[in-house]
Enzyme design. Structure first.
Site, PDB file in Angstrom:
ATOM      1  N   ASN A 165       3.079 -62.714 117.827  1.00 20.27           N
ATOM      2  CA  ASN A 165       4.282 -63.338 117.275  1.00 20.27           C
ATOM      3  C   ASN A 165       5.267 -63.599 118.419  1.00 20.27           C
ATOM      4  O   ASN A 165       5.833 -62.667 118.973  1.00 20.27           O
ATOM      5  CB  ASN A 165       4.875 -62.376 116.239  1.00 20.27           C
ATOM      6  N   CYS A 203      12.945 -65.834 114.143  1.00 16.07           N
ATOM      7  CA  CYS A 203      11.734 -66.667 114.198  1.00 16.07           C
ATOM      8  C   CYS A 203      11.911 -68.012 113.496  1.00 16.07           C
ATOM      9  O   CYS A 203      11.063 -68.892 113.620  1.00 16.07           O
ATOM     10  CB  CYS A 203      10.563 -65.894 113.624  1.00 16.07           C
ATOM     11  N   HIS A 240       4.952 -70.421 111.391  1.00 16.87           N
ATOM     12  CA  HIS A 240       5.310 -69.327 112.303  1.00 16.87           C
ATOM     13  C   HIS A 240       4.151 -68.333 112.315  1.00 16.87           C
ATOM     14  O   HIS A 240       3.613 -67.967 111.267  1.00 16.87           O
ATOM     15  CB  HIS A 240       6.597 -68.666 111.797  1.00 16.87           C
TER      16      HIS A 240
END
Ligand code: UT7
Length: 336
Positions: A288, A118, A258
């Protein structure tokens, strides 16, 4: 940065998400869970998932087209492609090579993929920054894309609730006005706790030799440990990033983090003393999306009028590795 470094301009940003929406309520058909459990622990209500032949490549191509379009550059202008992907449809050819062909980018330029989960976009940006600063390349296409949903165990209710699919892309170029859009950039890793999020490649040893232990081929996550680590490290890290840039939290207009867990985002927000207007979140709609999540939040924030361009922002991400990173950027008018 090196002396006489060439400054970087962020020229265009784009994103792409699949059409198919899967809500928390839909997931109750798969296992014992509830919208209330998922929403209160994560902030997620729904996510977009690839269906049919869609994958991280098709999303990446779409996001890259949009970023190129906004940048005003042509495929012929691109001199390097870097793709950040940790949940790709295939390991090779690199997605970068596939995107090169799909977009008619000249077939003699370099293209490669990196794995930083990520944090991928920030890692890719740091590589691009080095190339541009040194004068080696001028125009670089960065793509961050993951099809997490194809690599999840859809019977694992503590992990599969979190993820969605998506892609983000950024075109960066040597700045011709002397202004560097990267005010500060930093990347980190701590492999000693790497096994708290992992994705093993399946495979068998040669039949002539002893076989290894069978491994789980899906994304595996110790959510509690990830949560603890990030909640401990990230707020202080972001605070230091700002201080090391000789800035104060109030000097920066937006926090675009994020989108992994709303509670983690709120911990960073609290540390910086930011009002909700300064913090960009869209986890509720997308979950996510790994490497794609920062550019997706940024561009969507602009589309919704939450983020005004001509401003500064802190981008920060963390993920498997463990990796993490942060970047303070200038967001010029017209980039998305
Ligand atoms: O970019 C990747 C980054 N990853 C992250 O940021 C993940 C960070 N971690 C988290 O967001 C949280 O750890 C989760 C949301 C993944 C899980 O929340 P938690 O509070 O840590 O739950 P847990 O895994 O400790 O489970 C608590 C309870 C368990 O039941 P018992 O043993 O207490 O009876 C689980 O079985 O909740 C149960 N549970 C669920 N219940 C309903 C786990 N998943 C679910 C579910 N629905 N989906």
């Amino acid at each position: 940065m090196i002396n006489n470094a060439i400054p970087l301009r962020i020229a265009g940003i784009g994103y792409s998400v699949p059409e198919t929406v899967v809500t928390n309520e839909d997931l109750t058909k798969l296992y014992d869970t509830s919208d209330e459990w998922i929403y209160t622990r994560t902030g997620i209500k729904e996510r977009r998932l690839v269906s049919g032949n869609e994958d991280a490549l098709s999303l990446g191509v779409d996001a890259a087209k949009k970023a190129l379009d906004k940048s005003g550059l042509k495929p012929d202008d691109i001199e390097l492609i870097i793709v950040a992907s940790s949940a790709p449809p295939q390991l090779y050819p690199a997605i970068g090579c596939r995107i090169q062909t799909a977009l008619n980018i000249p077939n003699n330029i370099p293209a490669f993929d990196i794995t930083a989960a990520c944090s991928g976009l920030i890692y890719a940006l740091s590589i691009a920054r080095g190339y541009i600063a040194s004068g080696m390349y001028k125009n670089i296409l960065l793509v961050a894309t993951d099809n997490n949903s194809r690599l999840l165990d859809w019977s694992d209710r503590s992990c599969s609730i979190l993820f969605g699919d998506g892609a983000g892309a950024m075109v960066v170029t040597a700045s011709d006005d002397g202004v560097d859009d990267i005010i500060s950039l930093d990347i980190r890793a701590d492999g000693s706790i790497g096994d708290i999020i992992q994705l093993n490649l399946q495979g068998k040893n040669c039949p002539l030799v002893e076989q290894r232990e069978e491994s789980n081929q899906y994304i595996q996550m110790n959510g509690k440990e990830v949560y603890r680590f990030v909640a401990r490290v990230l707020p202080e890290y972001v605070e230091n990033l700002i201080a090391n840039a000789n800035m104060k939290a109030e000097d920066i207009d937006y926090l675009i983090p994020h989108q992994a867990n709303l509670r983690i985002i709120q911990a960073v927000q609290e540390r910086l003393g930011y009002a909700n207007e300064k913090v960009v979140t869209n986890i509720e709609k997308y979950g996510n999306t790994s490497a794609a999540s920062i550019p997706l939040a940024l561009v969507e924030g602009v589309e919704k009028g939450k983020v005004k361009l001509g401003a500064t922002a802190i981008l920060t991400g963390f993920g498997a590795g463990m990796t993490w990173g942060g970047c303070i950027v200038r967001l010029r008018e017209g980039i998305c």
